[in-house]
Motif scaffolding. Structure first.
Motif, PDB file in Angstrom:
ATOM      1  N   GLY A  75       0.801  -1.213   0.000  1.00  8.51           N
ATOM      2  CA  GLY A  75       0.000   0.000   0.000  1.00  8.51           C
ATOM      3  C   GLY A  75       0.837   1.267   0.000  1.00  8.51           C
ATOM      4  N   ALA A  76       0.400   2.248   0.813  1.00  6.96           N
ATOM      5  CA  ALA A  76       1.087   3.540   0.864  1.00  6.96           C
ATOM      6  C   ALA A  76       2.512   3.402   1.385  1.00  6.96           C
ATOM      7  CB  ALA A  76       0.302   4.512   1.747  1.00  6.96           C
ATOM      8  N   GLU A  77       2.728   2.431   2.306  1.00  9.15           N
ATOM      9  CA  GLU A  77       4.083   2.219   2.829  1.00  9.15           C
ATOM     10  C   GLU A  77       5.023   1.770   1.724  1.00  9.15           C
ATOM     11  OE1 GLU A  77       4.126  -0.444   6.130  1.00  9.15           O
ATOM     12  OE2 GLU A  77       4.127   1.222   7.570  1.00  9.15           O
ATOM     13  N   ARG A  78       4.539   0.955   0.804  1.00 10.01           N
ATOM     14  CA  ARG A  78       5.380   0.533  -0.309  1.00 10.01           C
ATOM     15  C   ARG A  78       5.757   1.736  -1.169  1.00 10.01           C
ATOM     16  NH1 ARG A  78       3.226  -4.208  -4.067  1.00 10.01           N
ATOM     17  NH2 ARG A  78       3.654  -5.403  -2.176  1.00 10.01           N
ATOM     18  N   GLY A  79       4.803   2.632  -1.376  1.00 11.31           N
ATOM     19  CA  GLY A  79       5.105   3.844  -2.128  1.00 11.31           C
ATOM     20  C   GLY A  79       6.187   4.674  -1.462  1.00 11.31           C
ATOM     21  N   ALA A  88       2.586  -2.106  -9.115  1.00 11.32           N
ATOM     22  CA  ALA A  88       1.441  -2.085  -8.205  1.00 11.32           C
ATOM     23  C   ALA A  88       0.542  -3.308  -8.363  1.00 11.32           C
ATOM     24  CB  ALA A  88       0.631  -0.809  -8.420  1.00 11.32           C
ATOM     25  N   GLU A  89       0.386  -3.798  -9.596  1.00  8.74           N
ATOM     26  CA  GLU A  89      -0.517  -4.929  -9.844  1.00  8.74           C
ATOM     27  C   GLU A  89       0.224  -6.259  -9.975  1.00  8.74           C
ATOM     28  OE1 GLU A  89      -4.046  -3.715 -12.505  1.00  8.74           O
ATOM     29  OE2 GLU A  89      -2.382  -2.479 -13.224  1.00  8.74           O
ATOM     30  N   VAL A  90       1.540  -6.246  -9.813  1.00  9.52           N
ATOM     31  CA  VAL A  90       2.335  -7.464  -9.962  1.00  9.52           C
ATOM     32  C   VAL A  90       2.258  -8.284  -8.678  1.00  9.52           C
ATOM     33  CG1 VAL A  90       4.664  -8.376 -10.288  1.00  9.52           C
ATOM     34  CG2 VAL A  90       3.901  -6.397 -11.613  1.00  9.52           C
TER      35      VAL A  90
END
Length: 483
Positions: A132-136, A399-401
């Motif tokens: 989610g946002a943390e990955r960003g 993001a979709e992988v």
């Protein structure tokens, strides 16, 4: 499962190790630029050898990425991380002690292989540990690291040469990696997690034929660019591109067949079928082709034509590094909200900065006291945009992988970036040296090379706009049934 405070701290410690590894491996792409005149004089190296020393690292880096990503996804991430660190230290030592230009070229190739082992594990760990946002935000920090290390490389190289001397100071550009790895290795050994027990259908089978075919395609595509300097061009080298295309067709056919039979192809058609992944990979390739080459041509111009020292020419790129680092950190927090619009805005800023740099060189090229400051201001604008491109683009592309394919998918994006860098450096150097050979003054030759960088970044902008429109259409079609 609820995240405990200690587990959360552990994730960010692992990220700190990953960012440090990303910094040192990417730094070696650009730090050697300012040392080329010293290496040429010290080892009596010719243009082709110098090109191998610079671009051979990129070639080997790109060649190792996909196999390393696949092996990491298959459960070998921690082992490859440690092996890559050790190899990077060993071959940095070999580069620093190399007695001839040929041995230096070989050591740089092996150093690039070690970097190629490491970087897919970094991307895979970010995919694995954050969501989610943390990955960003995590990818934002990673993008800041990549942007800063690429831009700050000439400055650090200049500092090392100023301290160690121009005769043999270039050796310390490689030797300085050893104490850095010595500090990182114990932390990596303790913090990088061991592979989790297999759950579901993880990618445990290894598609050796697919790996070999993809390696052949990578070599065939990159080789003509890394062996062409603009001074000594052999047209027969370009037949490698035709070979790469032919092998690529075979690779696609094999991967489709292998996926139908086993469900474990290196390039999962489901991943390649994601428009977000394809567009992100293409944008990254075009952007790195323009973004990487500008530092090399500006460094050559400032040293060879304006008379700057390596340290002075490195300082000119410092504003780019600082601005890209800050903007990448901010972009990592905003990418979940702004999406592809953020990347498009960043590309517009990069183009504005590069166009300004081109105008500066063409109009102020004969004024050494002014041109450096003006170029630094233009690169400040470009850097503020660059931080909004690299990490957000990678976040959106992945993001979709599925997490199980995160390492190899991230590797494919990095392969595209390495190919883009090799193509951009080769074409930009060819234009620059071709202009000088034709009797054009240094400022105009540099301006011509900058037009190539502007064109390549413009291609990235077009891809970004296409992806933005595609995402908008998909969002509209999703909302339509509910209307």
């Amino acid at each position: 499962m609820t995240e405990t405070p200690e587990r959360d701290r552990q994730r960010w410690r692992v990220l700190a190790v990953c960012l440090s590894v990303g910094f040192v491996t990417t730094l070696d792409v650009s730090i050697v630029n300012v040392a080329l005149p010293s290496i040429e004089e010290s080892l009596d190296a010719g243009p082709s050898q110098l090109q191998l020393i610079v671009a051979g690292y990129t070639l080997a880096f790109g060649l190792a990425l996909v196999p390393a990503g696949r092996l990491g996804d298959a459960g070998g991430r921690r082992r490859l991380f440690i092996a890559g660190l050790v190899g990077f230290a060993v071959f940095s030592l070999a580069s620093g002690l190399a007695p001839t230009d040929d041995l230096l070229g070989v050591a740089r190739l092996l150093q690039g292989v070690s970097a190629g082992l490491l970087n897919p594990q970094v991307v895979g760990l970010i995919q694995q540990l954050f969501a989610g946002a943390e990955r960003g935000r995590a990818f934002g920090l990673f993008g800041a690291t990549i942007g800063v290390s690429t831009a700050i490389g000439p400055l650090l190289g200049g500092v090392i040469l100023a301290v160690a001397g121009s005769a043999d100071g270039w050796r310390w550009i490689f030797l300085v990696n050893i104490p850095v790895i010595a500090v990182l290795l114990p932390f990596a050994w303790r913090l990088v997690p061991a592979p989790a027990p297999a759950r579901g259908r993880g990618p445990r089978r290894l598609d050796l034929v697919g790996l070999a075919l993809l390696a052949a395609v990578t070599v065939a595509v990159m080789l003509p660019f890394v062996t062409t300097t603009g001074r000594d061009d052999d047209p027969s080298r370009w037949w490698w591109l035709a070979l790469g295309l032919a092998v690529g067709v075979v690779a696609v056919a094999w991967e489709r067949r292998y996926q139908r039979r086993t469900g474990a192809a290196v390039l999962d058609p489901q991943v390649l079928g994601l428009s977000s992944f394809r567009n992100g990979a293409l944008l990254g390739m075009a952007y790195f082709a323009g973004f990487t080459g500008i530092f090399l041509v500006v460094t050559l111009y400032l040293q060879d034509e304006v008379g700057y020292t390596p340290l002075q020419s490195g300082l000119v790129g410092m504003p780019f590094a600082a601005a890209s680092g800050v903007s990448a950190w901010l972009a990592g927090r905003a990418v979940a909200r702004l999406g592809r619009r953020l990347v498009v805005a960043g590309l517009v800023l990069v183009l504005a900065g590069m166009v300004t740099a081109d105008v500066v060189v063409r109009t102020l090229g004969d004024e050494p006291a002014v041109v450096g400051w003006a170029l630094a201001a233009a690169l400040l604008v470009a850097g503020s945009g660059s931080g909004m491109v690299i990490a957000p683009n990678q976040t959106l592309a992945l993001a979709e992988v599925p997490v199980a394919s995160g390492g190899v998918a991230g590797s494919m994006i990095q392969v595209g970036q390495r190919i883009g860098s090799a193509v951009g450096i080769s074409v930009i150097l060819s234009v620059y040296y071709g202009g000088l050979a034709a009797g054009v003054d240094g400022a105009r030759a540099t301006g011509r090379a900058m037009l190539v960088t502007i064109g390549l970044v413009a291609v990235a902008l077009v891809v970004g706009l296409v992806d933005l429109r595609s995402r908008g259409a998909e969002a509209a079609s999703t909302r339509a049934p509910a209307a």
